[in-house]
Design a protein around this motif. Sequence first.
Motif, short mmCIF file in Angstrom:
data_model
loop_
_atom_site.label_atom_id
_atom_site.label_comp_id
_atom_site.label_asym_id
_atom_site.label_seq_id
_atom_site.Cartn_x
_atom_site.Cartn_y
_atom_site.Cartn_z
N LEU A 1 0.86 -1.18 0.00
CA LEU A 1 0.00 0.00 0.00
C LEU A 1 0.89 1.22 0.00
CD1 LEU A 1 -2.75 1.44 0.34
CD2 LEU A 1 -2.58 1.02 2.78
N THR A 2 0.86 1.95 -1.09
CA THR A 2 1.71 3.15 -1.20
C THR A 2 0.85 4.39 -0.96
OG1 THR A 2 2.86 1.93 -2.93
CG2 THR A 2 3.46 4.23 -2.63
N GLU B 1 -0.94 -2.58 -4.50
CA GLU B 1 -0.38 -3.60 -5.39
C GLU B 1 -0.21 -4.86 -4.57
OE1 GLU B 1 3.08 -2.26 -8.13
OE2 GLU B 1 2.88 -0.78 -6.54
N SER B 2 -0.23 -6.00 -5.24
CA SER B 2 0.01 -7.22 -4.50
C SER B 2 0.67 -8.26 -5.37
CB SER B 2 -1.29 -7.76 -3.93
OG SER B 2 -1.03 -8.97 -3.28
N THR B 3 1.49 -9.07 -4.73
CA THR B 3 2.12 -10.17 -5.46
C THR B 3 1.29 -11.44 -5.36
OG1 THR B 3 3.44 -10.55 -3.48
CG2 THR B 3 4.48 -9.30 -5.24
N ILE B 4 0.19 -11.37 -4.61
CA ILE B 4 -0.70 -12.52 -4.54
C ILE B 4 -1.29 -12.75 -5.94
CG2 ILE B 4 -2.82 -13.43 -3.50
CD1 ILE B 4 -2.30 -11.52 -1.12
N PRO B 5 -1.21 -13.98 -6.49
CA PRO B 5 -1.73 -14.22 -7.84
C PRO B 5 -3.20 -13.81 -7.96
CG PRO B 5 -0.57 -16.15 -7.02
CD PRO B 5 -0.64 -15.18 -5.88
N GLN C 1 -3.30 -8.85 -12.54
CA GLN C 1 -2.49 -8.45 -11.39
C GLN C 1 -3.35 -7.60 -10.47
OE1 GLN C 1 0.39 -5.55 -12.57
NE2 GLN C 1 1.64 -5.78 -10.74
N VAL C 2 -3.05 -7.66 -9.17
CA VAL C 2 -3.75 -6.77 -8.25
C VAL C 2 -3.09 -5.40 -8.31
CG1 VAL C 2 -4.44 -6.36 -5.86
CG2 VAL C 2 -4.31 -8.70 -6.73
N TYR C 3 -3.79 -4.45 -8.88
CA TYR C 3 -3.26 -3.09 -8.97
C TYR C 3 -4.43 -2.11 -9.01
CZ TYR C 3 -0.81 1.06 -10.60
OH TYR C 3 -0.32 2.33 -10.71
N ILE D 1 -7.84 -3.94 1.97
CA ILE D 1 -8.24 -5.28 2.38
C ILE D 1 -8.56 -6.12 1.15
CG2 ILE D 1 -9.90 -6.62 3.73
CD1 ILE D 1 -10.27 -4.14 5.49
N LEU D 2 -8.00 -7.31 1.08
CA LEU D 2 -8.27 -8.21 -0.04
C LEU D 2 -9.07 -9.39 0.47
CD1 LEU D 2 -4.89 -8.52 -1.98
CD2 LEU D 2 -6.92 -7.29 -2.72
N LYS D 3 -10.08 -9.76 -0.31
CA LYS D 3 -10.78 -11.01 -0.02
C LYS D 3 -10.23 -12.06 -0.96
CE LYS D 3 -15.17 -13.29 0.43
NZ LYS D 3 -16.54 -13.42 -0.06
#
Lengths: 148, 108
Positions: A56-57, A73-77, A107-109, A125-127
């Motif tokens: 989280l930027t 952003e996340s590196t979670i697929p 990608q999560v962005y 928060i990601l579900k």
Amino acid sequence: MDRRKFMALSALAVVGFTLAPILQPAFGSTPRLEDELQRRLGVRLAQIKEVADIKLTAPTIAESGANVPITVESTIPIDRVEHLWVFVDKNPVPWIADVKLTPMNGQVYFSTRIKMGETSNVRAILKLKDGSYVMATKEVKVTAGGCG
Amino acid sequence: MAIGAGILRVPKEAKKGEIIRVQMVITHPMSPPRKDPTTGQEVPPHTLTKLELLFNNKPVSTVNMGAGISANPFMAIALKVEESGVVKIAYEDNKGGKWERTAEIKVS
């Protein structure tokens, strides 16, 4: 009431009064956020795990609360992610936005600009597909509020 | 610019399977419910509520938002492109306004 009973009760009362302000923040520091989480996600904050693979930027200090740029952003697929929420703890309405994600995103962005009423935590928060919730938190100091 | 006017930007060209950034800026006041300081009357909110991102008419993402998003919202979302096509955003506000913007991308 005899003297001994009175002493015991007043001692209890003193302990109660001194403890109350200490206990308060632990339970009621962000009641609006808890309400909002309960309503929109159906979970409590304590049930959401803080993880390192969400980035989280946001600025540490924002000049104006009317325009705070944030990027999640996340590196979670992407296949494992379902939904993304952005919350600001102390805003009149803590819910900022939510994004439904699909594998077509790749990608999560998510990047946007948000309003902040005062210095507060920002949460992403990601579900996940397995039904669990993960989050990243960052405190942003606001010198001039941006609500209203 | 008029309320609801928007700019949608994607790269002109991309490689197959590349993850691009779809960027957008929409002209909108995003005003929260508030009291008019002079008359004391309640002013209802006026915000965008929903934005959909589509690629070749297939839904990719849906963004729900409220007054917590800054005025004239800027947003960027990732999109994986496998073929040439049209990126479309469709957005609406709480007063019944509905708009659309499209942009083309060539994928090689």
